[in-house]
Design a protein around this motif. Sequence first.
Motif, PDB file in Angstrom:
ATOM      1  N   SER A 267       0.690  -1.237  -0.062  1.00  0.00           N
ATOM      2  CA  SER A 267      -0.014   0.072  -0.030  1.00  0.00           C
ATOM      3  C   SER A 267       1.067   1.169   0.207  1.00  0.00           C
ATOM      4  O   SER A 267       2.012   1.270   0.463  1.00  0.00           O
ATOM      5  CB  SER A 267      -0.780   0.053   1.200  1.00  0.00           C
ATOM      6  OG  SER A 267       0.208   0.156   2.345  1.00  0.00           O
ATOM      7  N   VAL A 299       1.664  -8.807  -5.734  1.00  0.00           N
ATOM      8  CA  VAL A 299       0.305  -8.357  -5.776  1.00  0.00           C
ATOM      9  C   VAL A 299      -0.453  -8.263  -4.584  1.00  0.00           C
ATOM     10  O   VAL A 299      -0.657  -9.365  -3.892  1.00  0.00           O
ATOM     11  CB  VAL A 299      -0.306  -9.111  -7.028  1.00  0.00           C
ATOM     12  CG1 VAL A 299      -1.751  -8.537  -7.288  1.00  0.00           C
ATOM     13  CG2 VAL A 299       0.467  -9.253  -8.264  1.00  0.00           C
ATOM     14  N   LYS A 301      -3.541  -8.332  -2.055  1.00  0.00           N
ATOM     15  CA  LYS A 301      -4.678  -9.097  -1.959  1.00  0.00           C
ATOM     16  C   LYS A 301      -5.823  -8.353  -2.591  1.00  0.00           C
ATOM     17  O   LYS A 301      -6.033  -7.120  -2.147  1.00  0.00           O
ATOM     18  CB  LYS A 301      -5.044  -9.618  -0.457  1.00  0.00           C
ATOM     19  CG  LYS A 301      -3.967 -10.634  -0.121  1.00  0.00           C
ATOM     20  CD  LYS A 301      -4.365 -11.004   1.439  1.00  0.00           C
ATOM     21  CE  LYS A 301      -3.138 -12.034   1.940  1.00  0.00           C
ATOM     22  NZ  LYS A 301      -3.517 -12.305   3.403  1.00  0.00           N
ATOM     23  N   GLY A 302      -6.840  -9.064  -3.369  1.00  0.00           N
ATOM     24  CA  GLY A 302      -7.802  -8.276  -3.822  1.00  0.00           C
ATOM     25  C   GLY A 302      -7.667  -7.530  -5.164  1.00  0.00           C
ATOM     26  O   GLY A 302      -8.591  -6.927  -5.506  1.00  0.00           O
ATOM     27  N   LYS A 303      -6.469  -7.542  -5.607  1.00  0.00           N
ATOM     28  CA  LYS A 303      -6.042  -7.116  -6.835  1.00  0.00           C
ATOM     29  C   LYS A 303      -5.483  -7.919  -7.881  1.00  0.00           C
ATOM     30  O   LYS A 303      -4.975  -9.041  -7.475  1.00  0.00           O
ATOM     31  CB  LYS A 303      -5.167  -5.687  -6.720  1.00  0.00           C
ATOM     32  CG  LYS A 303      -5.677  -4.599  -5.869  1.00  0.00           C
ATOM     33  CD  LYS A 303      -4.725  -3.471  -5.722  1.00  0.00           C
ATOM     34  CE  LYS A 303      -5.365  -2.272  -5.069  1.00  0.00           C
ATOM     35  NZ  LYS A 303      -4.479  -1.015  -4.881  1.00  0.00           N
ATOM     36  N   THR A 304      -5.430  -7.449  -9.099  1.00  0.00           N
ATOM     37  CA  THR A 304      -4.691  -8.330 -10.069  1.00  0.00           C
ATOM     38  C   THR A 304      -3.609  -7.695 -10.369  1.00  0.00           C
ATOM     39  O   THR A 304      -3.438  -6.261  -9.838  1.00  0.00           O
ATOM     40  CB  THR A 304      -5.828  -8.189 -11.410  1.00  0.00           C
ATOM     41  OG1 THR A 304      -5.935  -6.963 -11.972  1.00  0.00           O
ATOM     42  CG2 THR A 304      -6.952  -8.913 -11.324  1.00  0.00           C
ATOM     43  N   GLU A 307      -4.150  -4.187 -11.896  1.00  0.00           N
ATOM     44  CA  GLU A 307      -4.878  -3.359 -11.081  1.00  0.00           C
ATOM     45  C   GLU A 307      -3.669  -2.727 -10.295  1.00  0.00           C
ATOM     46  O   GLU A 307      -3.616  -1.511  -9.946  1.00  0.00           O
ATOM     47  CB  GLU A 307      -5.818  -3.858 -10.364  1.00  0.00           C
ATOM     48  CG  GLU A 307      -7.239  -3.921 -11.239  1.00  0.00           C
ATOM     49  CD  GLU A 307      -8.097  -4.991 -10.471  1.00  0.00           C
ATOM     50  OE1 GLU A 307      -9.501  -4.971 -10.838  1.00  0.00           O
ATOM     51  OE2 GLU A 307      -7.843  -5.637  -9.479  1.00  0.00           O
ATOM     52  N   ALA A 308      -3.062  -3.480  -9.730  1.00  0.00           N
ATOM     53  CA  ALA A 308      -1.747  -3.257  -8.824  1.00  0.00           C
ATOM     54  C   ALA A 308      -0.731  -2.182  -9.505  1.00  0.00           C
ATOM     55  O   ALA A 308      -0.370  -1.080  -9.095  1.00  0.00           O
ATOM     56  CB  ALA A 308      -1.016  -4.397  -8.358  1.00  0.00           C
ATOM     57  N   ASP A 310      -1.638  -0.344 -12.208  1.00  0.00           N
ATOM     58  CA  ASP A 310      -2.298   0.957 -12.402  1.00  0.00           C
ATOM     59  C   ASP A 310      -2.128   2.085 -11.015  1.00  0.00           C
ATOM     60  O   ASP A 310      -2.189   3.026 -11.166  1.00  0.00           O
ATOM     61  CB  ASP A 310      -3.792   0.718 -12.339  1.00  0.00           C
ATOM     62  CG  ASP A 310      -3.922   0.089 -13.762  1.00  0.00           C
ATOM     63  OD1 ASP A 310      -3.098   0.454 -14.670  1.00  0.00           O
ATOM     64  OD2 ASP A 310      -5.054  -0.265 -14.294  1.00  0.00           O
ATOM     65  N   ASP A 311      -2.325   1.422  -9.918  1.00  0.00           N
ATOM     66  CA  ASP A 311      -2.229   1.979  -8.697  1.00  0.00           C
ATOM     67  C   ASP A 311      -0.855   2.601  -8.497  1.00  0.00           C
ATOM     68  O   ASP A 311      -0.827   3.888  -8.000  1.00  0.00           O
ATOM     69  CB  ASP A 311      -2.627   0.986  -7.556  1.00  0.00           C
ATOM     70  CG  ASP A 311      -2.528   1.970  -5.977  1.00  0.00           C
ATOM     71  OD1 ASP A 311      -3.063   2.821  -6.108  1.00  0.00           O
ATOM     72  OD2 ASP A 311      -2.029   1.067  -5.178  1.00  0.00           O
ATOM     73  N   SER A 347       2.847  -5.783 -17.187  1.00  0.00           N
ATOM     74  CA  SER A 347       2.798  -4.791 -16.057  1.00  0.00           C
ATOM     75  C   SER A 347       3.973  -4.585 -15.629  1.00  0.00           C
ATOM     76  O   SER A 347       4.262  -3.251 -15.109  1.00  0.00           O
ATOM     77  CB  SER A 347       2.077  -5.688 -14.800  1.00  0.00           C
ATOM     78  OG  SER A 347       0.841  -6.180 -15.245  1.00  0.00           O
TER      79      SER A 347
END
Length: 531
Positions: A267, A299, A301-304, A307-308, A310-311, A347
């Motif tokens: 995070s 990666v 938890k809860g993301k692909t 998506e990670a 992109d964040d 990615s």
Amino acid sequence: MQSASGRAPTSLGACFPPENRLPHGVVLAVPPSALPRTVNINFPQIKRKQGRPASLAVRKLQGEEPLPRPALGTGGYTSADLPPPVPAELSASPAASLRLRVPGDMAGGHRLLLENARQVVLVCARGERFLTRDALRSLEVLEGASLVVGTDGFIKAIGPADAIQKQFSEETFEERIDCSGKCILPGLVDAHTHPVWAGERVHEFAMKLAGATYMDIHQAGGGINFTVERTRQASEEELYSSFQQRLGCMMRAGTTLVECKSGYGLSLETELKMLRVIERARRELDIGISATYCGAHSVPKGKTASEAADDIIKNHLPRLKELGRNGEIHVDNIDVFCEKGVFDLDSTRRILQSGKDIGLQINFHGDELHPMKAAELGVELGAQAISHLEEVSDEGIAAMASARCSAVLLPTTAYMLRLKQPRARKMLDEGVIVALGSDFNPNAYCFSMPMVMHLACVNMRMSMPEALAAATINAAYALGKSHTQGSLEVGKQGDLIIINSPRWEHLIYQFGGHHELIDYVIAKGKVIYKK
């Protein structure tokens, strides 16, 4: 000019051109007109242990601008980057002394004098930024030598003990160390570590001994994910306290420059917490630090993976750029764990390119557990270094050699995970810039670069000179710092170690014996550890 092995170099990369060479191996690295005051300096012929004349580099001793760093991924230097030729009027006769101009602090006090060493291992002595191929076979070693570090923390002189004694006989030193019967080596450089985290994983070591693989543990919620949870729960002060203790262990094992990654936060909040801890250590401690943002270590938890990525691109990196611009956090490198089941090539490319766009140096995990063609991707993006490479392809090795992209090999990882060893011999034979790192982390708990060098020699079939170069000048190159660190040369930072042995090879030969061997660790001419 000859290479460190006594042969002509195959290219101009990181070496001074022939027109800069003075008689008897003396190299003048800056034009005399750029230097202030004048003194006489004698350069008697010095014999290395191999029996060949040794070269000394004479550089501007204060206020010198280092050679510009090349573009990422290009490595090496061209003749356009190098100092101008030495004027013909300076071509001294064999017996002559050179009349050079040196700065004012030569006549005043100095920080440190190391006297009468049995051996001083320069590693290289002609301003090389890395060593490959034949140059790795015989490193530059002076017998019966002394070394001077100035009050600015940079090396002012290296040479035969009697000449240094005569030249500096009227000058004062904050500290003098008698090195009789001992060896002086460059401070070791650890090019890959994960030292900021909470929560130990000794239980996972037992699982591995019982047959579980790295990915078995990772997919069951252990490994990186376990450490992420504990690191998120820890306070910044708790993280700093344990980090400071680990850096102390590395320093006592001879490391004076270490690469330090974030990556157990994932995070933005926790990644920044880790980077603040690294920044605090960089400012407060004597050991040198190269900081790496590794928010793509796993990666969340809860993301692909997409998506990670992109964040990271939309939120993490812009915040890092802002904090860097404000002077709050300094980050040198960007890292991604490019691996099957973690971050795929697409990615990885997106994250690394975005990091490069904000000025970060690419230095990432690749081709560790599965052949991903990460080496080829790194070369495409202009990476400074790629780590692991147990599964690198032949094409990837060739591409890295051509691009002067460093391979940071981690013998502790293959040893502890029972993986096949990286193909160090093929990389060395093809001209890849091979560096070493400890990969210190909860999964590979090793502070000691001497032990890493020993494992590299035994398990990866490297020679002792190759291993030492990989843990000094080449590791510094992997971090973009070989213009100031990684070898003992006039004008470079005074980072070094003194071992109680008449031959430098004992640092590698004595497996686990470094605590008894290392008498002093010195950073910028300041003693930071004394046994």
